[in-house]
Every structure is written in C-alpha cells, then in structure tokens.
Design an enzyme around this catalytic site. Structure first.
Site, short mmCIF file in Angstrom:
data_model
loop_
_atom_site.label_atom_id
_atom_site.label_comp_id
_atom_site.label_asym_id
_atom_site.label_seq_id
_atom_site.Cartn_x
_atom_site.Cartn_y
_atom_site.Cartn_z
N LYS A 151 -3.03 3.26 -14.91
CA LYS A 151 -3.43 4.72 -14.24
C LYS A 151 -1.95 5.24 -13.69
O LYS A 151 -1.88 6.57 -13.39
CB LYS A 151 -4.44 4.69 -13.40
N GLY A 152 -1.13 4.43 -13.38
CA GLY A 152 -0.17 4.66 -12.66
C GLY A 152 1.00 5.81 -13.03
O GLY A 152 1.46 6.48 -12.09
N GLU A 166 6.22 5.19 -17.99
CA GLU A 166 5.86 4.29 -17.15
C GLU A 166 5.93 4.63 -15.70
O GLU A 166 6.67 5.33 -15.47
CB GLU A 166 6.44 2.71 -17.35
N ASP A 167 5.20 4.10 -14.72
CA ASP A 167 5.62 4.41 -13.29
C ASP A 167 6.56 3.67 -12.78
O ASP A 167 7.29 3.90 -12.06
CB ASP A 167 4.15 4.40 -12.49
N ASP A 213 8.71 -3.52 -12.91
CA ASP A 213 8.99 -4.66 -11.89
C ASP A 213 9.54 -6.03 -12.48
O ASP A 213 10.48 -6.04 -12.92
CB ASP A 213 7.73 -4.86 -11.11
N LYS A 247 12.71 -1.48 -10.64
CA LYS A 247 13.18 -2.68 -9.79
C LYS A 247 13.76 -3.43 -10.46
O LYS A 247 13.25 -4.65 -10.70
CB LYS A 247 11.90 -3.19 -9.04
N ASP A 272 -0.40 2.45 -6.84
CA ASP A 272 -1.51 2.28 -5.90
C ASP A 272 -1.38 0.83 -5.13
O ASP A 272 -0.50 -0.07 -5.77
CB ASP A 272 -2.75 1.97 -6.62
N ARG A 290 -3.05 6.72 -4.69
CA ARG A 290 -2.33 7.30 -5.67
C ARG A 290 -2.11 8.62 -5.50
O ARG A 290 -1.23 9.27 -6.47
CB ARG A 290 -3.25 7.06 -7.11
P1 IMP Z 1 5.48 -5.41 -14.12
O1 IMP Z 1 4.83 -5.94 -15.47
O2 IMP Z 1 5.84 -6.58 -13.47
O3 IMP Z 1 6.99 -4.91 -14.76
O4 IMP Z 1 4.84 -4.49 -13.70
C1 IMP Z 1 3.65 -3.74 -14.20
C2 IMP Z 1 2.84 -2.76 -13.62
O5 IMP Z 1 2.64 -3.24 -12.35
C3 IMP Z 1 3.44 -1.53 -13.35
O6 IMP Z 1 3.40 -0.61 -14.50
C4 IMP Z 1 2.87 -0.82 -12.12
O7 IMP Z 1 1.39 -0.29 -12.73
C5 IMP Z 1 2.39 -2.22 -11.38
N1 IMP Z 1 3.27 -2.44 -10.20
C6 IMP Z 1 4.60 -3.23 -10.15
N2 IMP Z 1 5.13 -2.89 -9.05
C7 IMP Z 1 4.52 -2.18 -8.43
C8 IMP Z 1 4.66 -1.43 -7.16
O8 IMP Z 1 5.65 -1.67 -6.10
N3 IMP Z 1 3.81 -0.64 -6.54
C9 IMP Z 1 2.50 -0.67 -7.36
N4 IMP Z 1 2.47 -0.92 -8.61
C10 IMP Z 1 3.29 -1.79 -9.06
MG MG Z 2 1.80 1.05 -14.66
#
Ligand code: IMP
Ligand code: MG
Length: 178
Positions: A43-44, A99-100, A103, A131, A159, A165
């Site tokens: 949803k981000g 994407e939001d 990470d 990040k 969120d 959000r």
């Molecule tokens: P990843 O797979 O670790 O790159 O992260 C995937 C998802 O985790 C992102 O698309 C976000 O929806 C959520 N996410 C990662 N870091 C944050 C944060 O700092 N705040 C909120 N949601 C996060």
């Molecule tokens: Mg996301």
C-alpha cells in the site's frame, strides 16, 4: 516492548512535491513517444504513485500489486508473498514499478524477477526513497526520489503498523530513551 517516538520532519511537503514534479518530467522525457504501464506496489506507494502519474505526460496505464513486507516490526523479514496480482497482461508493455522505499531490496528483487518472466518490453523501477545502506539483494532503481540514511520512515504512504500513511510529509521513528 520498545516505544517509538516521532523524529523531525525529514522531507517536507514542498520538497516532496518538487521532487515528484522533477521525476515526472524525467520519466516523460525518457519515455517520449512510448507508453507506460505503471505498477503501484501497495500500500505504501499509493500516495507517491497518484502524485507521480499526474506529472507524466506520455500515455500511462496503471495497475496494482500487493506483496507482504513487514509485520508489526521495523525489521525486514525477507519473506515475500503475493497478496494481490496484476489485473493486466504486461507482455510487450513498458513496465514501471513504482515503490515507496527500497530497504533490503528483497521485495523488489523478487518482484522484478517475477515480472520479467512475463515478458514486458522493458522494466524499470522508480522508488520514492532509497536506503542503500541496508541493501541485501542486488537491485538498482532507475529513478530515485531521495537517498536516505538508515531510519525507520513513516508518512506519505509509509506506515508503522498501518499507521501514519496519511501524513503529508516524510518523518521517522526513533526508539524512546528510557
Ligand atoms: P525491502 O524488501 O527490505 O526492500 O522492503 C520492502 C518494503 O518494506 C518496502 O516497500 C516498504 O513497504 C517496507 N519498508 C522498508 N523500509 C521501511 C521504512 O523505513 N518505513 C516503512 N516501511 C518500510
Ligand atoms: Mg512497499
């Protein structure tokens, strides 16, 4: 249980707005004469996506996907599960994943491979936030709104336990000092 408090405003409303306009202009330029299928990762990315597509002036269709990311924690689990798949066939389309935040990159790596298997004409990634310090998977976004440090971000779609959000700016959570 750990307690979290809000940090300061990290990226304000105006700064967000201006950067989204810039990204829209860049994308419009890069896709000139082509069409885009923008895929919002729920949803981000909802707020970012809705602002971004209004700044894109080439033919643009939209679709949505939902994948699991975090549960009630601020650490990535690395588990990716598709909760909602696309409605459209992406074969031959210029897919732009919106994407939001990236990470660990695990979610996006999975999504990218999953979508590539369906033979899009091209596939690019646009993320509001990056990040890079926490990257585990080898995935490089094509468009980045802001590169940020390792903080837990909330607001403008992002969120914590499904909350915050709706904040019109980007902030972050900090562990409360006892
Ligand atoms: P990843 O797979 O670790 O790159 O992260 C995937 C998802 O985790 C992102 O698309 C976000 O929806 C959520 N996410 C990662 N870091 C944050 C944060 O700092 N705040 C909120 N949601 C996060
Ligand atoms: Mg996301």
């Amino acid at each position: 249980m750990k307690k979290y408090v809000f940090g300061e405003v990290m990226i304000g409303k105006e700064e967000l707005r201006n950067r989204v306009i810039e990204l829209g202009a860049q994308i419009s330029k890069d896709y000139k004469g082509k069409s885009i299928l923008a895929i919002c990762v729920l949803k981000g990315a909802v707020l970012f996506m809705s602002d971004l597509i209004r700044e894109i002036n080439v033919e643009t269709k939209i679709d949505f996907m939902a994948v699991t990311s975090y549960g009630a924690s601020t650490k990535s689990t690395g588990v990716v599960r598709i909760l909602k798949d696309l409605d459209s066939n992406i074969e031959g389309e210029n897919v732009l994943i919106v994407e939001d935040i990236i990470d660990s990159g695990l979610t996006l790596k999975y999504l990218k491979d999953y979508l590539m298997a369906r033979n899009p004409k091209s596939l690019k990634i646009c993320t509001l936030l990056d990040k890079p310090g926490r990257r585990e998977a080898d995935v490089q976004p094509d468009y980045i709104g802001f590169t940020i440090e390792n903080k837990y971000i909330v607001g403008y779609g992002l969120d914590y336990n499904q909350m915050y959000r709706n904040l019109p700016y980007i902030s972050y959570l900090e562990e409360e000092n006892e």
